[in-house]
Design a protein around this motif. Structure first.
Motif, PDB file in Angstrom:
ATOM      1  N   ASN A1217       1.265  -1.168  -0.056  1.00 54.08           N
ATOM      2  CA  ASN A1217      -0.199   0.063  -0.162  1.00 54.08           C
ATOM      3  C   ASN A1217       0.634   1.566  -0.004  1.00 54.08           C
ATOM      4  O   ASN A1217       1.731   1.503   0.238  1.00 54.08           O
ATOM      5  CB  ASN A1217      -0.923  -0.138   1.423  1.00 54.08           C
ATOM      6  CG  ASN A1217      -0.352   0.314   2.619  1.00 54.08           C
ATOM      7  OD1 ASN A1217       0.674   0.017   2.252  1.00 54.08           O
ATOM      8  ND2 ASN A1217      -1.564   0.231   3.572  1.00 54.08           N
ATOM      9  N   ASP A1218       0.125   2.781  -0.023  1.00 55.19           N
ATOM     10  CA  ASP A1218       0.414   3.370  -0.504  1.00 55.19           C
ATOM     11  C   ASP A1218       1.548   4.281   0.870  1.00 55.19           C
ATOM     12  O   ASP A1218       3.179   4.696   0.902  1.00 55.19           O
ATOM     13  CB  ASP A1218       0.127   4.769  -0.356  1.00 55.19           C
ATOM     14  CG  ASP A1218      -1.424   4.423   0.807  1.00 55.19           C
ATOM     15  OD1 ASP A1218      -1.355   3.891   1.316  1.00 55.19           O
ATOM     16  OD2 ASP A1218      -2.039   5.403   0.381  1.00 55.19           O
ATOM     17  N   THR A1249       5.607  11.541  -2.926  1.00 62.68           N
ATOM     18  CA  THR A1249       4.597  10.728  -2.404  1.00 62.68           C
ATOM     19  C   THR A1249       3.643  10.379  -3.754  1.00 62.68           C
ATOM     20  O   THR A1249       3.909  11.115  -4.621  1.00 62.68           O
ATOM     21  CB  THR A1249       3.328  11.422  -1.711  1.00 62.68           C
ATOM     22  OG1 THR A1249       2.451  12.385  -2.171  1.00 62.68           O
ATOM     23  CG2 THR A1249       4.182  11.943   0.044  1.00 62.68           C
ATOM     24  N   SER A1250       3.062   9.186  -3.503  1.00 62.82           N
ATOM     25  CA  SER A1250       2.214   9.218  -4.622  1.00 62.82           C
ATOM     26  C   SER A1250       0.943   9.424  -5.077  1.00 62.82           C
ATOM     27  O   SER A1250       0.219   8.687  -5.918  1.00 62.82           O
ATOM     28  CB  SER A1250       2.318   7.346  -4.275  1.00 62.82           C
ATOM     29  OG  SER A1250       1.403   7.166  -3.163  1.00 62.82           O
ATOM     30  N   TYR A1251       0.344   9.910  -4.167  1.00 63.81           N
ATOM     31  CA  TYR A1251      -0.259  11.502  -4.854  1.00 63.81           C
ATOM     32  C   TYR A1251      -0.014  12.487  -5.399  1.00 63.81           C
ATOM     33  O   TYR A1251      -1.361  13.150  -5.407  1.00 63.81           O
ATOM     34  CB  TYR A1251      -1.640  11.610  -2.641  1.00 63.81           C
ATOM     35  CG  TYR A1251      -1.768  10.294  -2.630  1.00 63.81           C
ATOM     36  CD1 TYR A1251      -3.151   9.607  -3.346  1.00 63.81           C
ATOM     37  CD2 TYR A1251      -0.767   9.679  -1.563  1.00 63.81           C
ATOM     38  CE1 TYR A1251      -3.213   8.747  -2.189  1.00 63.81           C
ATOM     39  CE2 TYR A1251      -1.923   8.370  -0.827  1.00 63.81           C
ATOM     40  CZ  TYR A1251      -3.057   8.725  -1.149  1.00 63.81           C
ATOM     41  OH  TYR A1251      -3.178   7.196  -0.729  1.00 63.81           O
ATOM     42  N   CYS A1289       1.251   4.703  -8.499  1.00 66.48           N
ATOM     43  CA  CYS A1289       0.190   4.124  -8.439  1.00 66.48           C
ATOM     44  C   CYS A1289      -1.086   4.174  -8.992  1.00 66.48           C
ATOM     45  O   CYS A1289      -1.716   4.794  -8.896  1.00 66.48           O
ATOM     46  CB  CYS A1289      -0.077   3.746  -6.875  1.00 66.48           C
ATOM     47  SG  CYS A1289      -1.165   2.342  -6.608  1.00 66.48           S
ATOM     48  N   TRP A1294       2.021  -0.667  -8.841  1.00 63.69           N
ATOM     49  CA  TRP A1294       3.118   0.407  -8.995  1.00 63.69           C
ATOM     50  C   TRP A1294       4.162   0.610  -9.601  1.00 63.69           C
ATOM     51  O   TRP A1294       4.356  -0.580 -10.621  1.00 63.69           O
ATOM     52  CB  TRP A1294       3.486  -0.289  -8.030  1.00 63.69           C
ATOM     53  CG  TRP A1294       2.869   0.610  -6.583  1.00 63.69           C
ATOM     54  CD1 TRP A1294       2.348  -0.840  -5.496  1.00 63.69           C
ATOM     55  CD2 TRP A1294       2.079   1.591  -5.540  1.00 63.69           C
ATOM     56  NE1 TRP A1294       1.831  -0.718  -4.459  1.00 63.69           N
ATOM     57  CE2 TRP A1294       2.035   1.384  -4.336  1.00 63.69           C
ATOM     58  CE3 TRP A1294       2.748   2.952  -5.726  1.00 63.69           C
ATOM     59  CZ2 TRP A1294       0.932   1.850  -3.668  1.00 63.69           C
ATOM     60  CZ3 TRP A1294       2.269   3.480  -5.260  1.00 63.69           C
ATOM     61  CH2 TRP A1294       1.478   3.223  -3.915  1.00 63.69           C
TER      62      TRP A1294
ATOM     63  N   GLU B  95      -7.079   3.575   0.164  1.00 61.60           N
ATOM     64  CA  GLU B  95      -5.971   3.704   0.283  1.00 61.60           C
ATOM     65  C   GLU B  95      -5.228   3.321  -1.445  1.00 61.60           C
ATOM     66  O   GLU B  95      -6.218   3.007  -2.128  1.00 61.60           O
ATOM     67  CB  GLU B  95      -5.719   2.353   1.153  1.00 61.60           C
ATOM     68  CG  GLU B  95      -4.404   1.773   1.019  1.00 61.60           C
ATOM     69  CD  GLU B  95      -4.291   0.893   2.267  1.00 61.60           C
ATOM     70  OE1 GLU B  95      -5.936   0.306   1.867  1.00 61.60           O
ATOM     71  OE2 GLU B  95      -3.884   0.413   2.773  1.00 61.60           O
ATOM     72  N   GLN B  96      -4.224   3.802  -1.218  1.00 65.24           N
ATOM     73  CA  GLN B  96      -3.763   3.088  -2.636  1.00 65.24           C
ATOM     74  C   GLN B  96      -2.700   1.641  -1.786  1.00 65.24           C
ATOM     75  O   GLN B  96      -2.123   1.160  -1.682  1.00 65.24           O
ATOM     76  CB  GLN B  96      -2.710   4.173  -3.281  1.00 65.24           C
ATOM     77  CG  GLN B  96      -3.208   5.349  -3.868  1.00 65.24           C
ATOM     78  CD  GLN B  96      -1.742   6.098  -4.800  1.00 65.24           C
ATOM     79  OE1 GLN B  96      -0.978   5.883  -3.680  1.00 65.24           O
ATOM     80  NE2 GLN B  96      -1.650   7.485  -5.528  1.00 65.24           N
TER      81      GLN B  96
END
Lengths: 1409, 100
Positions: A1217-1218, A1249-1251, A1289, A1294, B95-96
């Motif tokens: 997960n992230d 970050t992945s966001y 993601c 990923w 959640e990723q």
């Protein structure tokens, strides 16, 4: 080769030549033909001998020994096959037939003969007799032949009583045997009876006159054992030792019982003696007995000197329904269910041989308790334990269910059982019921018992005449129910059987198989088999020990009964199934009554018998299917007939009324007024029944109906609020008060006060029944078998005349048929084999060949002296209609016997010729005990079939030679003898030699013989009869003459017969002179054979040599090829190595180039290494931590919990997960910056970050200012940054986007594509760079590059790939060289450790890569 | 961007002057389907807001991510630490998770 053997043949020739013309008229052709035949026999002998000729040569001196050998060979190897008798054409001789009187030879011996005749004469009769005698001991006496003999003797005895008085008593050489004369006569008595003192017996005439002196001593049936003998065979002892006394006995018993069951053997299970002493005294090869007082158990003992086998019947085939269980070799077929059987190796420590694999049958198919054999090695307590354990552990569900099902089935089956039992009861025997009352006599104080005996109540159905009959009407045709064809067929069949019995077209054998084997067109097979079964059924199997008289009387009784029954059947069926009977009944009765008397009382009594008989037939149909008549049909007829017997309505006469009454379901009245034309959509059409009895409306009911148990309890509301209405407790059925019972006055019924008498026997049994029950009780107790228990129950229930037969499968389960046959079948066969051998040995011991006199032929012949001139009054009293027995008998005397050995067409002449009798006689003689039907090799499975001897060409040659050698000398010796009228063996020698010298094929010899010799035999017949009335003077002489004639004719007519001349006797009577040439010849032949053998060996050696050379050459070739191959292999390996080296070099070069291009290098040490133990523990503990506790914090401040580790990282297939991704990526950037001494705002490596990426996608670069700022990416310092890591993601995958501003490259690593990225991503990255750099962006400097990375091949590791790629790129390593895809499971734990460690520091420092 | 968000809110210009004294902020929390407004103090930890939102929406805190202008909001953050203004929006993301 055949030197010795030719001797007997030769002498035989001589002898026949000498003796064959007692009457001058016999003609030449006989003289010629007889030698041929004998010569052939001699040839047979020769072949027989040729197997071990050299054994003879060493002791030329002791001729006796050698001759003994010859004799024994002859005796042993004699094999006789059944012959098809060719009856000679009838002759017109007087009607006095004498069998056997002709050939009476004084039981004296060769010696006497020699004295009277001259030097080397032995009469053919003697020879024949000896042959018979020699054969007998080698076989078990209980064969077919003996039975046939006895059957034949029985006819004789049946016919013997009305013997004409005019027959001179002197012509009766062997009077019909009296029962008293042979009290202990055995099976073998007929064929093996021997005069007691043969050697000393007087002259022939006296023998004839005093029959009692000549009565043969017979072998007792059960020989008295020599006391010293051990009574058990080794086989028996050993098996018993292995299994333990009780298990063995029980198993053996069950095996025997099952075996009998499967063969439908009616001999009955072996008797169980009540004690050992009793068993010792009893008879039988195997004797079962009981031991123990309280808890009885079974034991078995064997008496190996008692040859009485437990099964005397000869049913050898399995019933068809059991055939599927056994293979041909008696083994059990593999079943589907066995595939999942468990196997268990049982090993006993003491005995190595006890180790075996035992099937554990699953509980459902498990045969009864004694099934599971108790291992002998186990101690008793252990057994006990095991049993109890089994009892407790196996008890659960399955057993209970089975119990239930069994009970249900029993309950359901009860009506049927009851019906059948009732039928059996009623049909079987008169049943009485006794009621006794006891009371105390007031005056005397004694107890007075009054017993009332009365018939048990039949169901008194006819008391209410028309109860329940209103729906029954007369049928049109009484035969409809059973079936017209079936009845016709049965009646026809019965009639044809009656006819066959009348005509005597029956055959009797020991078993059905034999009957089937022997049957031909002329005999009636169904009648024969029916009678056989009927006899078994009525009188039990034939006991071999019974005197023949008894057997015969039983037989005739059975025949009479069978015939009577058949006639009664026909009669009753004619009446009951007569077409007009219904019409007549209709006239008498309006509606079918319950009580219907048919016929008179005799008729009804017959009906009862017929009912039984039909049930018997139904049983018999199982053994041998009745073509056309099913058991159902038979049973139906039996029911009808039973109804006739009971004066009830015959079921076949009535049927259910065809019109429906309106209370039957589905009734719809067809009367016109009810019907009217209504279109279907106007009205619902409902059947009247439905309309009248509508089904309750379900839907309505269903809603309204409240399940009383399902009310809902509502708790009284709490709090201060008062309910608006009073809450009552819900009504429960339990709370309803029990209604008071009304009390009313009642009177006490005297019936309820009745106290039954102390003991009322439920049933009065016959003695037999009581014994039966007792027997079954013992079995149930001792065997502990499910089947036995059931049998006991059945015996209690009813007489058990006819058993209900469960199907074979359940029988197998219940009785363990396959199990026991598998377990003991071979063993029992072995026992039988042993016994047979012992029996044979015993025979040999008691009757050593030498001292046995040769009277057999005479005995068999002498018994039957019959004339048909006088009126013959048949002893049978059966009312066989109007048949004139006398007429029949005179037409064909054989027919008096219901069982002629084979059907013979009735001779045209009333007189039976001598030839016929001799032909028959041949049967008797030749069907010696060793005879067996062609297909019944199973009878004596132990004994190998003797080889069929066939003369070869060279045999003829040898015989020719021998005769040539002998003839001159003989002629020189006895030239004058030829003139003598007295027959002498040398007279016809030249003729004989001539005959032999032109050996013809056998067929040619055979064919003309019967036709020719009939005429020749007739005169001798006359002569023979003449001698009968002759006085004693000529007796001796004519006797011989007759005998020889008899033998000649016999040999002529018995074409299939092979008489083996007893060589020993022949030789013993002769001179050395004759023997000499044979010995020389033998040696010569022996030499020849050696030479031939050597020659053959030489050829063989050559072939061997050639083969060897060939082999060597081939091996050489092979070696060469091998070497070649090895060389090639080496070459190839070298090339391979070369190639590998080049490859490696090329890869290195490429890597260098790649490094130059991408600025990435190979790591100095492996990137992914094992965790230390401590860290391993910490990681493991993290996955087990408190779910809510915060295990660590990422740089971002995000707390990580157990969930992140346990569910999202550590399991090898977990998706990351992230939290994990971002946490690690930030730590990478932090490590690089820390190492480079850069600050957060002036970083060397920056991580987003992945966001970031979704934001970039949705808001564009301008919307990401805050994030870029936080990451320290500004226009001023952007170009100084080495690496910018952006985890992405997208669609649950990923990937990693990387910007390397210092090298002016953007790239995207997708692990699924081995590091190559997507162009769209790179384009976005360039846009981002352009946005950040604004005017500092020089488009030409920037390029999108591809890095190589390991390829992801699974569906869960991409997150780990992303992080690991990020590590590599941040450190400037080539991902492809830094790690492998298969290390990533370990990498998961490492990443977890890094997170717990809060950064790449300490143990996880990235220094030095 | 923050500017956009500020401008987007129609209430904002009128309330601009009393903003410093007011200790309370109106914060819009939205996943793509629902919008929920919270009024919280500047110093209140956003954990309270997140928990409330999750409870209302029937989600667990562990499975959602709150983002303020793309930046992840930690439970310990307060509007002050995130420099949030009245009427700012918190985005709620799933959640990723990725694997294949």
């Amino acid at each position: 080769m055949n030197t010795v053997n030719a001797g007997p043949a030769h002498w035989a020739t001589n002898r026949i030549n000498a003796t064959s013309d007692p009457c001058p008229g016999t003609g030449v052709s006989e003289i010629v033909s007889a030698p041929k035949r004998v010569a052939r026999k001699g040839l047979r002998l020769g072949i027989e001998m040729s197997e071990e000729p050299w054994k003879l040569s060493p002791d030329l001196q002791s001729r006796n020994a050698k001759l003994n050998f010859v004799a024994s060979r002859v005796a042993i190897s004699t094999s006789l096959r059944p012959r098809t008798s060719t009856l000679p054409p009838p002759s017109s001789a007087p009607r006095i037939l004498t069998i056997g009187t002709t050939t009476i030879n004084p039981p004296t011996s060769p010696r006497a003969t020699r004295n009277s005749r001259g030097s080397r004469e032995t009469t053919p009769a003697v020879l024949t007799g000896r042959i018979l005698r020699r054969r007998c001991p080698s076989v078990s006496p209980d064969t077919r032949l003996s039975r046939l003999l006895r059957a034949r003797a029985a006819i004789a005895r049946l016919l013997e009583s009305p013997l004409p008085p005019r027959l001179p008593s002197a012509s009766l050489p062997w009077p019909p045997r009296e029962p008293s004369a042979s009290p202990a006569s055995s099976v073998s008595s007929a064929s093996l009876s021997l005069p007691p003192s043969a050697t000393n017996s007087p002259a022939p005439a006296s023998t004839v006159d005093s029959p009692s002196a000549a009565l043969p001593a017979t072998l007792p049936a059960t020989p008295i054992a020599p006391p010293g003998l051990a009574s058990e065979t080794r086989r028996f002892r050993q098996r018993r030792g292995e299994e333990g006394d009780e298990t063995f006995a029980r198993g053996l018993y069950l095996a025997i019982r099952n075996d009998q069951r499967m063969r439908n053997c009616r001999c009955g299970s072996p008797a169980i003696f009540s004690s050992r002493e009793e068993a010792e005294k009893g008879t039988g090869h195997l004797r079962f007995f009981l031991v123990g007082e309280e808890k009885r158990s079974l034991r078995v003992l064997q008496r190996k000197d008692d040859f009485e086998w437990h099964c005397r019947c000869r049913h050898l085939r399995c019933l068809p329904e059991f055939k599927s269980f056994l293979n041909k070799n008696g083994k059990r077929r593999a079943e589907d269910g066995e595939l999942d059987l468990l196997a268990r190796i049982q090993e006993s420590p003491s005995d190595k041989r006890a180790k075996r694999i035992e099937r554990i049958v699953s509980a459902a198919t498990e045969p009864p308790t004694p099934e599971q054999p108790v291992e002998p090695a186990q101690p008793a307590e252990q057994q006990q334990e095991q049993q109890t354990e089994a009892a407790t552990s196996n008890k659960p569900m399955l057993d209970k269910v089975r119990d239930l099902v069994n009970r249900a089935v029993t309950a359901m089956g009860a009506p049927i059982t009851t019906v059948l039992a009732k039928m059996r009861h009623t049909l079987g025997r008169e049943a009485f019921e006794a009621v006794d009352t006891r009371r105390e006599d007031p005056t005397t104080g004694s107890i007075v018992v009054k017993r009332l005996k009365r018939y048990t109540a039949h169901p008194s159905t006819w008391k209410h005449p028309d109860d329940g009959f209103e729906n029954l009407v007369w049928v049109d045709d009484p035969r409809k129910r059973v079936g017209r064809e079936t009845i016709d067929f049965l009646v026809t069949n019965f009639k044809s059987q009656i006819q066959s019995i009348k005509e005597g077209n029956l055959i009797q054998c020991d078993s059905i198989e034999d009957i089937e084997d022997c049957i031909d067109d002329a005999t009636d097979i169904s009648a024969s088999i029916g009678l056989h079964l009927y006899r078994d059924y009525r009188f039990g199997p034939v006991d071999e020990r019974d005197p023949p008289e008894k057997t015969d009387s039983i037989l005739s009784k059975a025949l009479r009964e069978y015939d009577n029954r058949l006639r009664a059947c026909v009669k009753i069926m004619d009446v009951v199934y007569h077409e007009e009977i219904i019409d007549r009944l209709k006239q008498q009765y309006d509606t079918p009554p319950r009580h219907l008397p048919l016929g008179d009382s005799n008729f009804r009594k017959d009906a009862m018998d017929v009912g039984r008989f039909l049930l018997f037939l139904r049983e018999a149909a199982r053994v041998r299917p009745f073509p056309g008549a099913t058991p159902e049909a038979l049973a139906q007829i039996a029911v009808d007939v039973n109804a006739v017997h009971k004066q009830e309505m015959v079921p076949s006469f009535i049927e259910v009324r065809r019109e429906m009454t309106d209370d039957m379901p589905g009734h719809f009245p067809l009367d016109p007024p009810v019907l009217e034309d209504v279109s279907p959509d106007e009205v619902d059409v409902v059947g009247i029944y439905k309309a009248r009895y509508p089904e309750p409306d379900k839907a309505d009911d269903w809603d309204k109906k409240i399940n009383p148990g399902q009310y809902k309890l509502i708790s009284r509301p709490k709090g201060i609020l008062k309910p608006s209405k009073e809450w009552a407790e819900p009504e429960s059925p339990r709370n309803v008060a029990t209604p008071q019972k009304k009390k009313s006055l009642s009177f006490v019924s005297p019936v309820s006060r009745f106290v039954p008498p102390a003991r009322i026997p439920s049933k009065i049994m016959t003695e037999e029944q009581a014994k039966n029950i007792e027997d079954r009780k013992i079995k149930a107790e001792v065997l502990g078998d499910e089947h036995s228990k059931k049998q006991l129950e059945e015996a209690h229930f009813a007489g058990g005349l006819f058993e209900l037969r469960p199907d074979s499968k359940s029988l197998d389960r219940e009785m363990g048929l396959t199990h026991y046959s598998e377990r003991y079948g071979r063993f029992i066969r072995g026992l039988k084999h042993d016994m047979d051998r012992l029996k044979e040995a015993e025979y040999r011991r008691r009757y050593p060949p030498r001292c046995r006199p040769l009277k057999l032929r005479r005995i068999t012949n002498g018994k039957l002296v019959v004339t048909f001139d006088s009126p013959v009054i048949p002893r049978r009293t059966t009312n066989y209609g109007t048949t004139n027995y006398n007429e029949e008998i005179t037409r064909s005397p054989v027919l008096m016997n219901p069982f002629p050995p084979r059907p013979s067409p009735p001779p045209k002449s009333p007189r039976k010729t001598l030839e016929e009798f001799f032909a028959e006689d041949d049967d008797l003689d030749l069907m010696n005990p060793e005879w067996r039907p062609p297909r019944s090799a199973r009878d004596l499975p132990d004994r190998p079939e003797p080889p069929i001897l066939r003369p070869r060409d060279d045999d003829y040659e040898i015989v020719k030679k021998l005769y040539r050698t002998v003839t001159p000398r003989e002629e020189a010796q006895k030239p004058e003898d030829a003139q003598k009228p007295e027959p002498h063996d040398d007279t016809k020698k030249p003729a004989a030699v001539g005959a032999v010298e032109k050996p013809e094929p056998r067929g040619e010899v055979k064919e003309p013989a019967p036709a020719d010799d009939v005429q020749k035999a007739e005169p001798s017949d006359d002569a023979q009869e003449a001698t009968q009335y002759d006085d004693g003077q000529q007796h001796a002489k004519s006797d011989d003459a007759q005998e020889s004639t008899a033998v000649d004719s016999k040999e002529v007519y018995s074409d299939a017969k092979e008489v083996f001349v007893d060589a020993k006797e022949v030789l013993a009577n002769d001179d050395d002179v004759l023997l000499q040439p044979s010995i020389e010849m033998l040696e010569q032949l022996h030499l020849d054979r050696q030479i031939e053998q050597e020659f053959r060996a030489g050829v063989l050696r050559q072939i061997e040599e050639k083969k060897r050379l060939e082999e060597e050459r081939r091996r050489e070739e092979q070696r060469r090829l091998e070497e070649e191959r090895r060389r090639q292999e080496e070459e190839r390996r070298r090339q391979e190595e070369e190639r590998l080296r080049e490859e490696a070099a090329r890869r290195q070069r490429e890597a260098d180039e790649e490094a130059a291009r991408t600025g990435l290098r190979a790591p100095n040490r492996p990137l992914i290494t094992d965790l230390s133990g401590e860290w391993d523990n910490r990681v493991t503990n993290a996955a087990r931590a408190n779910p809510n506790s915060e295990l660590c914090k990422t740089l971002e401040g995000q707390p990580l919990t157990r969930r992140d580790f346990e569910e999202k990282l550590l399991p090898p297939t977990a998706w990351l997960n992230d939290n994990v991704i971002i946490g690690n990526i930030l730590y990478i950037a932090d490590y690089v910056n820390t190492t480079a001494g850069a600050s957060d705002q002036e970083p060397k490596c920056s991580a987003l970050t992945s966001y970031f990426w979704p934001r970039l996608m949705s808001h564009g670069p301008s919307g990401c200012g805050r994030l870029l700022r936080r990451a320290g990416l500004r226009k001023q310092n952007f170009l100084d940054i080495d690496t910018v890591l952006i985890p992405i993601c997208e669609a649950s995958h990923w990937t990693l986007a990387v910007i390397r501003p210092s090298r002016r490259t953007v790239s995207h690593l997708d692990s699924m594509r081995a590091g190559r990225g997507h162009e769209s991503v790179k384009g976005k990255l360039l846009e981002l760079v352009k946005f950040i750099l604004e005017d500092r962006f020089v488009e030409d400097e920037w390029s999108a590059v591809e890095y190589e990375a390991p390829l992801q091949t699974n569906g869960w590791d991409c997150g780990v790939f992303t992080i690991t790629n990020a590590i590599c790129l941040a450190l400037g390593l080539n991902p492809k060289l830094a790690y492998r895809a298969d290390q990533l499971t370990l990498q998961r734990r490492r990443l977890a450790a890094v997170l717990l460690n809060e950064g790449f520091k300490g143990d996880f420092s990235l220094d030095g890569f | 961007m923050a500017d956009n968000a500020e401008n987007g809110s129609p209430v904002q210009p009128g309330l601009e002057t009393p903003q410093p004294p007011t200790e309370h902020l109106n914060i819009k929390v939205t996943d793509n389907n629902n919008e929920v407004f919270f009024k919280i103090k500047r110093t209140t930890k956003l954990e309270k807001l997140m928990t409330a939102f999750c409870e209302r929406q029937g989600k667990t805190l562990a499975s959602v991510r709150f983002l303020f202008e793309g930046q992840r909001v930690q439970p310990t953050d307060t509007p002050d630490t995130l420099e949030m203004a009245d009427g700012d929006t918190l985005e709620v993301h799933q959640e990723q998770v990725g694997g294949c």
